[in-house]
Enzyme design. Structure first.
Site, PDB file in Angstrom:
ATOM      1  CB  CYS A   1     -25.543  -4.308   5.138  1.00 53.08           C
ATOM      2  SG  CYS A   1     -24.003  -3.424   4.945  1.00 53.08           S
TER       3      CYS A   1
ATOM      4  CG  HIS B   1     -27.634  -2.094   7.916  1.00 53.73           C
ATOM      5  ND1 HIS B   1     -26.702  -2.728   8.721  1.00 53.73           N
ATOM      6  CD2 HIS B   1     -26.926  -1.453   6.953  1.00 53.73           C
ATOM      7  CE1 HIS B   1     -25.495  -2.491   8.248  1.00 53.73           C
ATOM      8  NE2 HIS B   1     -25.602  -1.721   7.188  1.00 53.73           N
TER       9      HIS B   1
ATOM     10  CG  ASN C   1     -22.281  -0.313   8.799  1.00 54.01           C
ATOM     11  OD1 ASN C   1     -22.545  -1.493   9.032  1.00 54.01           O
ATOM     12  ND2 ASN C   1     -22.540   0.241   7.636  1.00 54.01           N
TER      13      ASN C   1
HETATM   14  N1  ACO Z   1     -14.011  13.510   7.305  1.00 52.90           N
HETATM   15  C1  ACO Z   1     -13.989  14.735   6.773  1.00 52.90           C
HETATM   16  N2  ACO Z   1     -14.349  15.000   5.506  1.00 52.90           N
HETATM   17  C2  ACO Z   1     -14.752  13.961   4.760  1.00 52.90           C
HETATM   18  C3  ACO Z   1     -14.811  12.640   5.251  1.00 52.90           C
HETATM   19  C4  ACO Z   1     -14.413  12.439   6.573  1.00 52.90           C
HETATM   20  N3  ACO Z   1     -14.416  11.217   7.151  1.00 52.90           N
HETATM   21  N4  ACO Z   1     -15.260  11.837   4.266  1.00 52.90           N
HETATM   22  C5  ACO Z   1     -15.476  12.602   3.191  1.00 52.90           C
HETATM   23  N5  ACO Z   1     -15.162  13.904   3.486  1.00 52.90           N
HETATM   24  C6  ACO Z   1     -15.242  15.074   2.621  1.00 52.90           C
HETATM   25  C7  ACO Z   1     -15.093  14.705   1.165  1.00 52.90           C
HETATM   26  O1  ACO Z   1     -13.728  14.609   0.820  1.00 52.90           O
HETATM   27  C8  ACO Z   1     -15.756  15.864   0.493  1.00 52.90           C
HETATM   28  O2  ACO Z   1     -14.879  16.948   0.480  1.00 52.90           O
HETATM   29  P1  ACO Z   1     -14.851  17.955  -0.794  1.00 52.90           P
HETATM   30  O3  ACO Z   1     -16.240  18.546  -0.820  1.00 52.90           O
HETATM   31  O4  ACO Z   1     -13.787  18.887  -0.417  1.00 52.90           O
HETATM   32  O5  ACO Z   1     -14.579  17.074  -1.964  1.00 52.90           O
HETATM   33  C9  ACO Z   1     -16.883  16.218   1.462  1.00 52.90           C
HETATM   34  O6  ACO Z   1     -16.532  15.640   2.724  1.00 52.90           O
HETATM   35  C10 ACO Z   1     -18.212  15.653   1.038  1.00 52.90           C
HETATM   36  O7  ACO Z   1     -17.984  14.306   0.590  1.00 52.90           O
HETATM   37  P2  ACO Z   1     -19.113  13.366   0.185  1.00 52.90           P
HETATM   38  O8  ACO Z   1     -18.600  11.989  -0.105  1.00 52.90           O
HETATM   39  O9  ACO Z   1     -19.944  14.056  -0.873  1.00 52.90           O
HETATM   40  O10 ACO Z   1     -19.856  13.360   1.564  1.00 52.90           O
HETATM   41  P3  ACO Z   1     -21.347  13.130   1.861  1.00 52.90           P
HETATM   42  O11 ACO Z   1     -21.947  14.391   2.338  1.00 52.90           O
HETATM   43  O12 ACO Z   1     -22.034  12.373   0.776  1.00 52.90           O
HETATM   44  O13 ACO Z   1     -21.200  12.151   3.089  1.00 52.90           O
HETATM   45  C11 ACO Z   1     -21.280   9.841   3.566  1.00 52.90           C
HETATM   46  C12 ACO Z   1     -20.477  10.958   2.957  1.00 52.90           C
HETATM   47  C13 ACO Z   1     -21.444  10.129   5.047  1.00 52.90           C
HETATM   48  C14 ACO Z   1     -20.519   8.539   3.384  1.00 52.90           C
HETATM   49  C15 ACO Z   1     -22.669   9.802   2.867  1.00 52.90           C
HETATM   50  O14 ACO Z   1     -22.524   9.741   1.471  1.00 52.90           O
HETATM   51  C16 ACO Z   1     -23.472   8.665   3.311  1.00 52.90           C
HETATM   52  O15 ACO Z   1     -23.972   8.654   4.413  1.00 52.90           O
HETATM   53  N6  ACO Z   1     -23.630   7.650   2.430  1.00 52.90           N
HETATM   54  C17 ACO Z   1     -24.214   6.376   2.784  1.00 52.90           C
HETATM   55  C18 ACO Z   1     -23.114   5.372   2.796  1.00 52.90           C
HETATM   56  C19 ACO Z   1     -23.147   4.435   3.968  1.00 52.90           C
HETATM   57  O16 ACO Z   1     -23.713   4.648   5.006  1.00 52.90           O
HETATM   58  N7  ACO Z   1     -22.483   3.339   3.805  1.00 52.90           N
HETATM   59  C20 ACO Z   1     -22.425   2.380   4.851  1.00 52.90           C
HETATM   60  C21 ACO Z   1     -21.833   1.118   4.342  1.00 52.90           C
HETATM   61  S1  ACO Z   1     -22.882   0.295   3.235  1.00 52.90           S
HETATM   62  C22 ACO Z   1     -24.195  -0.158   4.132  1.00 52.90           C
HETATM   63  O17 ACO Z   1     -24.080  -0.390   5.315  1.00 52.90           O
HETATM   64  C23 ACO Z   1     -25.474  -0.225   3.482  1.00 52.90           C
END
Ligand code: ACO
Length: 351
Positions: free
Chosen positions: A112, A275, A305
């Protein structure tokens, strides 16, 4: 003398895939994806369209925008996490397709943060008189690393998916809804006093596991086999919450460090090109910097992304919209796998 961006270009595959389409492949919803990530839709490449193809198209567009010819380029930098082949990288393919002769080319792997690292490398090449004109491209085709790689197209054509396919897609839904395909390019040349004013780059390998593809490397022998593929270790694994926390901390720190290097402060900044990881990260960075919403624009609602592509694609859009004009102070900032992160301060020349 500073290094100036004299042309930009973008290549986006035509196929738009909406969140509703993804909800046909896994247990997710438009509401979940939009509220957690800000992504509304993304572009995905059809089979046969690779990272080098999009990079070549974006590179050509940037040269046209700059009013230059392929013969004018004397160094090429291609940043990607999705090269056409395991080895070598995609830069030679882009060089050949663009007709750049035998000029030096670099494939860089800062994911990234690839474009910010690319800007720094281009600035160093120009500053040390090793090149006069450098083409920097960030390009990705993530479509093929998705567990549902072909399924969205089959579904679009009326096909259905099996319960097993849906279960596998669910395992990867937290990362797979984020990504889109696209490429952005910038042509850099020696300019006047304005241009790249300062760059600060960082790496912390202790965060290697935040997001990585575990298989297909020399750390395992053989580097890929049936077992690693069955375990989906050829796909990204991501610690989303930890990544979020690091990204919203490290990006503002990098912005402050680069501004200090440029002798500027946050009040001098017009636009931050951050980013496009997800909207919550971008907004977290904005709040920590104390900037207004319109100073930290996003296009991830339309493109998702695109990893190394996000910064040049957004910058190209801002230039075309007139949001970057002579005198505008832009800060590029990114955080990504490695972990690599950094920021570059750029002032659009007035002369
Ligand atoms: N649709 C529906 N539910 C989902 C999805 C989805 N696509 N993905 C995860 N869930 C569920 C999980 O299974 C979990 O369910 P549970 O509580 O029953 O176990 C619940 O949602 C919460 O899951 P988390 O992984 O804790 O979700 P979180 O609230 O942390 O959100 C996310 C996930 C959006 C990925 C968040 O962690 C985030 O924004 N992280 C940053 C990561 C990122 O942006 N990476 C980009 C690539 S790397 C880069 O570019 C730098």
């Amino acid at each position: 003398m500073a290094t100036v961006i004299v042309g930009t270009g973008t290549a986006l595959p035509p196929a738009v895939v909406t969140n509703d389409q993804l909800a046909e492949l896994m247990d997710t919803s438009d509401e979940w994806i939009r509220s957690r990530t800000g992504v509304g839709e993304r572009r995905l490449a059809e089979p046969g369209v690779s990272t080098a193809d999009l990079a070549t198209e974006a590179g050509h567009a940037a040269l046209v925008d700059a009013g230059l010819d392929p013969e004018d380029v004397d160094a090429l930098i291609v940043a990607t996490m999705t090269p056409d082949f395991y080895a070598p990288g995609s830069a030679p393919l882009v060089q050949d397709r663009m007709g750049l002769g035998t000029v030096r080319s670099y494939g860089i792997r800062q994911q990234c943060s690839g474009f910010v690292y690319g800007l720094d490398l281009a600035d160093s090449l120009i500053g040390s008189d090793k090149a006069d004109t450098v083409l920097v491209i960030g390009a990705e085709v993530h479509a093929g690393i998705q567990p549902w790689a072909n399924q969205w197209r089959e579904r679009r054509n009326g096909g259905s998916i099996t319960p097993e396919e849906r279960e596998r897609n669910n395992k990867h839904r937290h990362w797979s809804v984020l990504f889109g395909d696209g490429a952005g390019a910038a042509v850099l040349r020696r300019g006047t006093d304005d241009g790249i004013l300062a760059v600060e780059l960082f790496t912390d390998g202790s965060y290697f596991g935040l997001i990585q593809v575990p298989a297909m490397g020399s750390s395992t022998q053989p580097f890929v086999d049936v077992a690693t593929i069955a375990a989906d270790e050829h796909m990204p694994q991501m610690n989303g919450p930890m990544l979020y926390r690091q990204a919203v901390r490290k990006m503002p720190e990098a912005v402050h460090a680069a501004l200090k290097g440029a002798g500027l402060g946050v009040d001098d900044v017009d636009v931050v090109v951050a980013h496009q990881a997800n909207a919550r990260i971008v907004d977290g960075v904005r709040k920590r910097l104390g900037l207004d919403v319109d100073q930290v624009p996003m296009n991830l609602d339309r493109f998702g992304n695109t990893t190394a592509g996000t910064l040049p694609i957004l910058f190209d859009e801002l230039r075309r919209d007139g949001r970057v004009s002579p005198g505008t102070v832009v800060v590029f900032v990114a955080f990504g796998a490695g972990a690599h992160w950094g920021a570059a301060v750029y002032r659009e020349p007035t002369g």
